[in-house]
Each structure stands twice: as structure tokens, then as C-alpha cells.
Design an enzyme around this catalytic site. Structure first.
Site, PDB file in Angstrom:
ATOM      1  N   PRO A 162      32.641  38.698  30.300  1.00  0.00           N
ATOM      2  CA  PRO A 162      32.913  37.488  29.530  1.00  0.00           C
ATOM      3  C   PRO A 162      34.385  37.253  29.240  1.00  0.00           C
ATOM      4  CG  PRO A 162      31.932  39.186  28.147  1.00  0.00           C
ATOM      5  CD  PRO A 162      31.804  39.648  29.571  1.00  0.00           C
ATOM      6  N   ASN A 163      34.745  35.991  29.340  1.00  0.00           N
ATOM      7  CA  ASN A 163      36.074  35.460  29.004  1.00  0.00           C
ATOM      8  C   ASN A 163      37.143  35.793  30.045  1.00  0.00           C
ATOM      9  OD1 ASN A 163      35.244  34.318  26.421  1.00  0.00           O
ATOM     10  ND2 ASN A 163      35.024  36.436  25.756  1.00  0.00           N
ATOM     11  N   ARG A 197      44.335  33.038  28.444  1.00  0.00           N
ATOM     12  CA  ARG A 197      43.716  33.732  27.311  1.00  0.00           C
ATOM     13  C   ARG A 197      44.660  34.824  26.795  1.00  0.00           C
ATOM     14  NH1 ARG A 197      39.160  38.444  27.974  1.00  0.00           N
ATOM     15  NH2 ARG A 197      38.852  38.782  25.750  1.00  0.00           N
ATOM     16  N   TYR A 254      46.882  39.992  27.819  1.00  0.00           N
ATOM     17  CA  TYR A 254      46.280  40.100  29.152  1.00  0.00           C
ATOM     18  C   TYR A 254      47.195  39.644  30.291  1.00  0.00           C
ATOM     19  CZ  TYR A 254      42.092  40.870  26.354  1.00  0.00           C
ATOM     20  OH  TYR A 254      41.190  41.373  25.456  1.00  0.00           O
ATOM     21  N   ASN A 297      35.024  45.436  35.069  1.00  0.00           N
ATOM     22  CA  ASN A 297      35.651  45.103  33.790  1.00  0.00           C
ATOM     23  C   ASN A 297      34.612  44.308  33.013  1.00  0.00           C
ATOM     24  OD1 ASN A 297      37.070  44.326  31.569  1.00  0.00           O
ATOM     25  ND2 ASN A 297      38.842  43.521  32.687  1.00  0.00           N
ATOM     26  N   ALA A 335      34.160  42.386  26.644  1.00  0.00           N
ATOM     27  CA  ALA A 335      33.659  42.841  25.345  1.00  0.00           C
ATOM     28  C   ALA A 335      32.317  43.560  25.452  1.00  0.00           C
ATOM     29  CB  ALA A 335      33.547  41.653  24.393  1.00  0.00           C
ATOM     30  N   HIS A 358      31.954  47.348  24.927  1.00  0.00           N
ATOM     31  CA  HIS A 358      31.863  47.979  23.609  1.00  0.00           C
ATOM     32  C   HIS A 358      30.507  47.776  22.937  1.00  0.00           C
ATOM     33  CE1 HIS A 358      36.081  47.991  24.485  1.00  0.00           C
ATOM     34  NE2 HIS A 358      36.159  46.673  24.387  1.00  0.00           N
ATOM     35  N   ASP A 394      22.792  51.684  30.716  1.00  0.00           N
ATOM     36  CA  ASP A 394      21.560  52.067  31.416  1.00  0.00           C
ATOM     37  C   ASP A 394      21.601  51.652  32.889  1.00  0.00           C
ATOM     38  OD1 ASP A 394      20.507  53.196  29.147  1.00  0.00           O
ATOM     39  OD2 ASP A 394      19.136  51.546  28.692  1.00  0.00           O
ATOM     40  N   GLU A 405      35.409  51.934  35.764  1.00  0.00           N
ATOM     41  CA  GLU A 405      35.653  51.037  34.631  1.00  0.00           C
ATOM     42  C   GLU A 405      37.127  50.639  34.632  1.00  0.00           C
ATOM     43  OE1 GLU A 405      35.366  53.053  30.856  1.00  0.00           O
ATOM     44  OE2 GLU A 405      35.285  51.171  29.730  1.00  0.00           O
ATOM     45  N   HIS A 410      40.208  48.035  32.695  1.00  0.00           N
ATOM     46  CA  HIS A 410      40.639  47.098  31.663  1.00  0.00           C
ATOM     47  C   HIS A 410      42.099  46.758  31.904  1.00  0.00           C
ATOM     48  CE1 HIS A 410      36.972  47.772  29.449  1.00  0.00           C
ATOM     49  NE2 HIS A 410      37.151  49.067  29.622  1.00  0.00           N
ATOM     50  N   ARG A 435      44.107  49.398  20.607  1.00  0.00           N
ATOM     51  CA  ARG A 435      43.727  48.161  19.914  1.00  0.00           C
ATOM     52  C   ARG A 435      42.757  48.461  18.760  1.00  0.00           C
ATOM     53  NH1 ARG A 435      42.220  43.906  24.344  1.00  0.00           N
ATOM     54  NH2 ARG A 435      42.432  42.537  22.509  1.00  0.00           N
ATOM     55  N   ARG A 445      37.088  48.618  19.674  1.00  0.00           N
ATOM     56  CA  ARG A 445      37.270  48.700  21.134  1.00  0.00           C
ATOM     57  C   ARG A 445      37.381  50.151  21.611  1.00  0.00           C
ATOM     58  NH1 ARG A 445      38.429  43.223  22.535  1.00  0.00           N
ATOM     59  NH2 ARG A 445      39.435  42.188  20.796  1.00  0.00           N
TER      60      ARG A 445
HETATM   61  C1  DQA Z   1      39.237  43.984  28.276  1.00  0.00           C
HETATM   62  C2  DQA Z   1      39.295  44.721  26.922  1.00  0.00           C
HETATM   63  C3  DQA Z   1      38.112  44.337  26.069  1.00  0.00           C
HETATM   64  O1  DQA Z   1      38.203  44.989  24.801  1.00  0.00           O
HETATM   65  C4  DQA Z   1      38.091  42.842  25.809  1.00  0.00           C
HETATM   66  O2  DQA Z   1      36.938  42.481  25.073  1.00  0.00           O
HETATM   67  C5  DQA Z   1      38.176  42.052  27.072  1.00  0.00           C
HETATM   68  C6  DQA Z   1      39.127  42.492  28.090  1.00  0.00           C
HETATM   69  C7  DQA Z   1      40.497  44.262  29.111  1.00  0.00           C
HETATM   70  O3  DQA Z   1      40.450  44.032  30.326  1.00  0.00           O
HETATM   71  O4  DQA Z   1      41.536  44.655  28.572  1.00  0.00           O
HETATM   72  O5  DQA Z   1      37.544  41.026  27.221  1.00  0.00           O
HETATM   73  O6  DQA Z   1      38.120  44.466  29.002  1.00  0.00           O
END
Ligand code: DQA
Length: 146
Positions: A13-14, A21, A26, A78, A81, A84, A91, A102, A104, A111, A115
Site C-alpha cells: 500500500p501507498n 509521498r 522515501y 516491500n 505498512a 507491521h 502465513d 523483505e 524497505h 522510525r 514500525r
Molecule cells: C516502507 C516502510 C513502512 O513502514 C511504511 O509503512 C511504508 C514503506 C519502506 O519502504 O520504507 O509504506 O515499507
């Protein structure tokens, strides 16, 4: 000619808003920019990448299952959110044998406290965080070597 091994690059998401953003966290690179860089890098590594983004948790679960079914070499994830919060993603990663890396852009450990917990990280092969778009580049180099 044999098909190139595929790496799924799944974004939560996002992350569709990367570039505008919270650029102070980021950066200004968009997800399309990252996808383009990964495609070039994959070509040089003899791989292919399938880069996707969804704001919906279940899509990420479905795509993890699909990565397994399609014989993907690895998944770069990635989860935004959902990292977390999502026991469903934890699962799903446990349910497949394809290695999950993983990633980020930011370093969640620098942060807010919420997180600092990663459900994804509890099942992932490893984690790369804090290097902006370079986190993805590093993850693809690792995926090529798995
Ligand atoms: C993120 C870190 C997450 O805490 C956050 O919710 C994101 C982006 C990162 O790429 O730094 O959406 O995954």
C-alpha cells in the site's frame, strides 16, 4: 531458448505514490523508475522481473501463492505498512517455499516504534532496508545468487 528465471517484485500500500509521498523519507524516485531500473538490471543478470503493486493485502497473499505456482526464483517484497500488521502475509510466506527477500526504502528501525515489528521479516529469507531505491537493486543482486 529456455525462459529466464523470474523474480516477482511485490509492492504494498501507498507505494504507487512513490515520488510524491513523503519524499524526505522515501525519496523522489517513482515506482515506475524503480521498475525500469530493475528490468535493466535483470536483463544484465539473465533474469526477468515481474513488478506489481497493490493497496490490498489479499492481492499480496494471492501473488505470493502465484509466485510459488509459477516457479518464481524469488520474491522481493516491500509490503509497506502491512509489514507491521499482517499475520496473513507472514502465513503466506511460510506457506510457500520460494525465498522471500523483505525490502524497505527507509530503515523502519530508525522510525516510530510501531514500525520496529515486522511480520514479513519473521518468515523472510533476509531483509534489506534503509537504502532508498538501492534497497531493491541490492535485493535483486541477492535474488540472482540464491
Ligand atoms: C516502507 C516502510 C513502512 O513502514 C511504511 O509503512 C511504508 C514503506 C519502506 O519502504 O520504507 O509504506 O515499507
Amino acid at each position: 531458448m529456455a525462459a529466464k528465471p523470474v523474480i516477482y517484485v511485490l509492492n504494498g500500500p501507498n507505494l504507487n505514490l512513490l515520488g510524491t509521498r513523503e519524499p524526505e523519507i522515501y525519496g523522489s524516485t517513482t515506482l515506475d523508475d524503480i521498475a525500469g531500473q530493475l528490468e535493466d538490471q535483470a536483463l544484465a543478470l539473465g533474469l526477468s522481473v515481474d513488478v506489481r503493486q497493490s493497496n490490498h493485502e489479499g492481492h499480496l497473499v494471492d501473488w505470493l501463492h502465484e509466485a510459488q505456482a509459477m516457479g518464481a526464483k524469488a520474491v522481493i517484497l516491500n509490503a509497506g505498512a502491512y509489514t507491521h500488521t499482517s499475520v496473513a502475509l507472514l502465513d503466506a510466506i511460510k506457506a510457500v517455499s520460494v525465498p522471500v527477500i523483505e525490502v524497505h526504502l527507509s530503515n523502519p528501525h530508525r522510525r516510530e516504534a510501531f514500525r520496529h515489528t515486522s511480520y514479513v521479516g519473521q518468515a523472510a529469507h533476509g531483509t534489506i532496508a534503509g537504502f532508498g531505491a538501492l534497497s531493491y537493486t541490492l535485493a535483486l543482486d541477492v535474488a540472482a545468487k540464491l
